[in-house]
Structures are given as C-alpha cells and as structure tokens.
Scaffold this active site. Structure first.
Site, PDB file in Angstrom:
ATOM      1  N   SER A   5       0.844  -1.188   0.000  1.00  0.00           N
ATOM      2  CA  SER A   5       0.000   0.000   0.000  1.00  0.00           C
ATOM      3  C   SER A   5       0.889   1.251   0.000  1.00  0.00           C
ATOM      4  CB  SER A   5      -0.972  -0.043   1.178  1.00  0.00           C
ATOM      5  OG  SER A   5      -1.950   0.960   1.060  1.00  0.00           O
ATOM      6  N   ASP A 142      -9.159  -4.270  -6.112  1.00  0.00           N
ATOM      7  CA  ASP A 142      -8.666  -3.260  -5.172  1.00  0.00           C
ATOM      8  C   ASP A 142      -9.239  -1.908  -5.573  1.00  0.00           C
ATOM      9  OD1 ASP A 142      -7.317  -1.542  -3.502  1.00  0.00           O
ATOM     10  OD2 ASP A 142      -5.354  -2.440  -3.857  1.00  0.00           O
ATOM     11  N   HIS A 171      -7.057  -5.490  -1.846  1.00  0.00           N
ATOM     12  CA  HIS A 171      -5.916  -4.693  -1.402  1.00  0.00           C
ATOM     13  C   HIS A 171      -4.831  -5.505  -0.684  1.00  0.00           C
ATOM     14  CE1 HIS A 171      -4.129  -0.790  -0.807  1.00  0.00           C
ATOM     15  NE2 HIS A 171      -4.031  -0.977   0.497  1.00  0.00           N
TER      16      HIS A 171
END
Length: 190
Positions: A5, A142, A171
């Site tokens: 991320s 995602d 994600h």
C-alpha cells in the site's frame, strides 16, 4: 525491499536512494500515486465495475465508520481501514478487526504521508532510477488505489517492471491469495 500500500512508495524510494542495499523491489497494492487524477480514475472504475451488493455493503459500513471516527478520532486511519472493507477485500464483508489489534495510528504522520507525500510521489522517476525492474502486485478488485492501467504511462522503455494481477484479491493479495502470492514472489526473487 517490499512495501504494501502506501509503504510501496517507501520501498521504491529506498531502492532508488540506496541501490547498494536493495537487490530487488516489490510493491504490493500500490497505485502510482495518491494524486487526485489517479484517485479519480480509481473512483470511476469503482462506479463502473463494483457489484451493487459491494456498493450497498460500503454504504452500510460508512455509517458505522463515521460514528467510530467521531468517538475516537485518534484512530481515524484504523476506522477508515475497517470501514472501507467493501473497497479493500475480495470478500466485501471481511472483518479485519483482528488485524488491527494493538496497532496505534499516528495520525499526523498518516495525514502527512497519505495527504501529501504519496500524492506527489514521482513513480515514473523512481522506476527509471531503479537498477532492477520492480515487481508490482495488484489485486483485481482493489478499489482503494489507482488500478493497474494507471501505471502503464509511467513505464520506462528499457527497464519495465513485472506485473502480477491477482484475480481473487483486493488490497491484500498476500492474505487473500497466499499460495499464488508466494509463488509469484519466489519466481521474481530467483
């Protein structure tokens, strides 16, 4: 160096600045930046492709999220992460509460990174500077970051990254498709 991320930007920047310490770089669930144009593109993809039940679940979760943020603003990042399950997990009903146990959010740091540094990240420059092309891993579902195609205009002609798109992930491909993720990672690191 592996970053997930927002930490993907940190991994890319570290690899750019310290090539003597990094053999290979892996970026997981990271768009090219959090710039408004990338996030707007991701929002259009959400509107066009997300299933109606996923969108309905998000609406329900956002109400709970707002109440939690109001009662505990110092944990806003955690409440947002939990409240956006429909955007961040292949199973839109997944409850990630256990994953956040014991985590303390430093909101000034999160705000500075996600609201500033990650918006202005120069992914094209980082990719061009890396000696070894990175591996970029993204989940097909995602809806938190800009999708895979937003990376394409940034590809250096002579050192293009490898991409892995996880079809049954959002994600967090390492948790959602662990065997496949491990296989992809092993192949890249060989």
């Amino acid at each position: 160096m592996l970053g997930h991320s927002g930490h993907g930007y940190m991994a890319l920047e570290f690899a750019r600045c310290r090539p003597d310490l990094v053999r290979k770089t892996v970026v997981v669930a990271t768009g090219p930046s959090h710039a408004p144009e990338h996030m707007a593109y991701g929002e259009r993809i959400w509107e066009m492709l997300a299933a109606p039940e996923r969108k309905q679940r998000l609406m329900q979760d956002l109400e709970v999220m707002q109440h939690r943020i109001e009662s505990e603003p110092g944990q806003r990042f955690i409440w947002m992460s939990l409240g956006l399950a429909a955007r961040s997990w292949f199973n839109p009903c997944f409850d990630a509460t256990d994953l956040w146990q014991g985590v303390q959010a430093n909101m000034p740091v999160f705000d500075a990174l996600w609201g500033g540094a990650f918006c202005n990240f120069d992914a094209a420059g980082a990719l061009l500077a890396l000696e070894q092309p990175p591996l970029i891993c993204l989940g097909r579902h995602d809806y938190l970051v800009a999708p895979v195609e937003t990376w394409l205009p940034l590809m250096p002609a002579n050192n293009a990254p490898e991409f892995a798109l996880f079809e049954r992930s959002s994600h967090t491909p390492p948790l959602e498709e662990p065997e496949l993720f491990n296989d992809v990672l092993r192949r890249y690191l060989e």
